[in-house]
Scaffold this motif. Structure first.
Motif, PDB file in Angstrom:
ATOM      1  N   ALA A  68       0.834  -1.210   0.000  1.00  0.00           N
ATOM      2  CA  ALA A  68       0.000   0.000   0.000  1.00  0.00           C
ATOM      3  C   ALA A  68       0.864   1.254   0.000  1.00  0.00           C
ATOM      4  N   GLU A  71       2.270   1.729  -3.429  1.00  0.00           N
ATOM      5  CA  GLU A  71       1.239   2.203  -4.340  1.00  0.00           C
ATOM      6  C   GLU A  71       0.952   3.684  -4.097  1.00  0.00           C
ATOM      7  N   LEU A  72       0.937   4.093  -2.835  1.00  0.00           N
ATOM      8  CA  LEU A  72       0.733   5.507  -2.502  1.00  0.00           C
ATOM      9  C   LEU A  72       1.844   6.361  -3.099  1.00  0.00           C
ATOM     10  N   LEU A  88      -6.307   7.525  -5.563  1.00  0.00           N
ATOM     11  CA  LEU A  88      -6.174   7.543  -4.106  1.00  0.00           C
ATOM     12  C   LEU A  88      -7.466   7.105  -3.422  1.00  0.00           C
ATOM     13  N   LEU A  91      -7.500   3.417  -3.595  1.00  0.00           N
ATOM     14  CA  LEU A  91      -6.528   2.839  -2.668  1.00  0.00           C
ATOM     15  C   LEU A  91      -7.019   2.944  -1.233  1.00  0.00           C
ATOM     16  N   LYS A  94      -9.221   0.067   0.012  1.00  0.00           N
ATOM     17  CA  LYS A  94      -8.654  -1.266   0.227  1.00  0.00           C
ATOM     18  C   LYS A  94      -7.376  -1.255   1.055  1.00  0.00           C
ATOM     19  N   ALA A  95      -6.882  -0.086   1.432  1.00  0.00           N
ATOM     20  CA  ALA A  95      -5.615   0.000   2.165  1.00  0.00           C
ATOM     21  C   ALA A  95      -5.760  -0.584   3.567  1.00  0.00           C
ATOM     22  N   ARG A 100      -4.138   3.509   6.026  1.00  0.00           N
ATOM     23  CA  ARG A 100      -5.324   4.220   5.528  1.00  0.00           C
ATOM     24  C   ARG A 100      -5.290   5.721   5.855  1.00  0.00           C
ATOM     25  N   VAL A 103      -3.154   7.553   3.374  1.00  0.00           N
ATOM     26  CA  VAL A 103      -3.800   7.611   2.060  1.00  0.00           C
ATOM     27  C   VAL A 103      -4.911   8.655   2.054  1.00  0.00           C
TER      28      VAL A 103
END
Length: 243
Positions: A68, A71-72, A88, A91, A94-95, A100, A103
């Motif tokens: 995660a 990906e961020l 974002l 993401l 599902k983070a 979270r 994000v």
């Protein structure tokens, strides 16, 4: 003489051999262990499986957190504007919980930069809920109020600010916060509340800023209203409950 036969004769059942080698006071424990050997083995196996499962879960969770975060970072480096906001938001859904908040904060900032004030307010609201009792949650709630004002949701912003005010220590109810509250009241049509707030600021702040707050209070208050409050020393308060 057959050696193999002798070896077979020397071998005896497990219980008899073990019982002969232990003291008499240990015999009941040995009998219990032999009688419940299957159960004990099963418990040990379950315990080992639990340990293995815990280790695998920590490994799995750590891997998901790293994924995660990567990906961020990728989204922040490779995307702009609405595309970044959309990525974002996906993401954030599902983070893992440990990532979270980061994000959502990135989502709020990106949404503000893209002019999507409603999305920013929603992201800030989620951060405030996740950290309801923390300093980050209070800061996010202020960000939510600002985003709501920018989105034209003035009544919602004012209600949120009024709810935040009692949660803030007196020393942290800054001039900026109360000015924000006053402006939200103006935009929400509660001019009397705005005038009272500005008049209180005018009594506390000296110099040009104090003069500005006094002029704002006089412009917003009914004839003589703000001046009467100043003379009586009545502080600015929320009058919405009195209406």
């Amino acid at each position: 003489m057959n050696p193999q036969k002798n070896q077979g004769e020397e071998a005896s059942p497990l219980f008899r051999d073990l019982q002969a080698e232990v003291a008499s006071e240990s015999a009941p424990l040995l009998q219990f262990m032999l009688r419940h050997a299957g159960l004990i083995a099963g418990v040990v196996i379950i315990f080992l499986l639990v340990l293995a499962g815990t280790g695998l879960w920590h490994w799995y969770s750590g891997g998901k957190n790293d994924e995660a975060r990567q990906e961020l970072a990728r989204i922040g480096l490779t995307m702009q504007g609405p595309e970044r906001v959309k990525a974002l938001a996906a993401l954030a859904d599902k983070a893992p919980s440990d990532v979270r908040l980061s994000v959502l904060l990135a989502l709020a900032q990106s949404a503000l930069q893209s002019g999507d004030d409603a999305a920013a307010a929603d992201a800030y609201a989620k951060v405030a809920k996740l950290d309801a009792d923390g300093a980050l949650g209070l800061t996010a709630a202020l960000g939510e109020a600002g985003s709501l004002l920018k989105a034209g949701k003035n009544a919602e912003a004012l209600t949120l600010l009024q709810g935040l005010e009692p949660r803030l220590p007196v020393e942290n109810r800054s001039v900026q916060f109360r000015q924000m509250l006053a402006e939200a009241a103006v935009k929400a049509g509660q001019k009397d509340l705005a005038a009272r707030t500005y008049q209180a600021l005018a009594q506390e702040v000296k110099g040009l800023d104090g003069d500005y707050y006094r002029v704002r209070a006089e412009a917003l208050a009914p004839a003589g209203g703000a001046q009467d409050n100043a003379a009586s020393g009545k502080p600015a308060q929320d009058t919405a409950a009195q209406k």
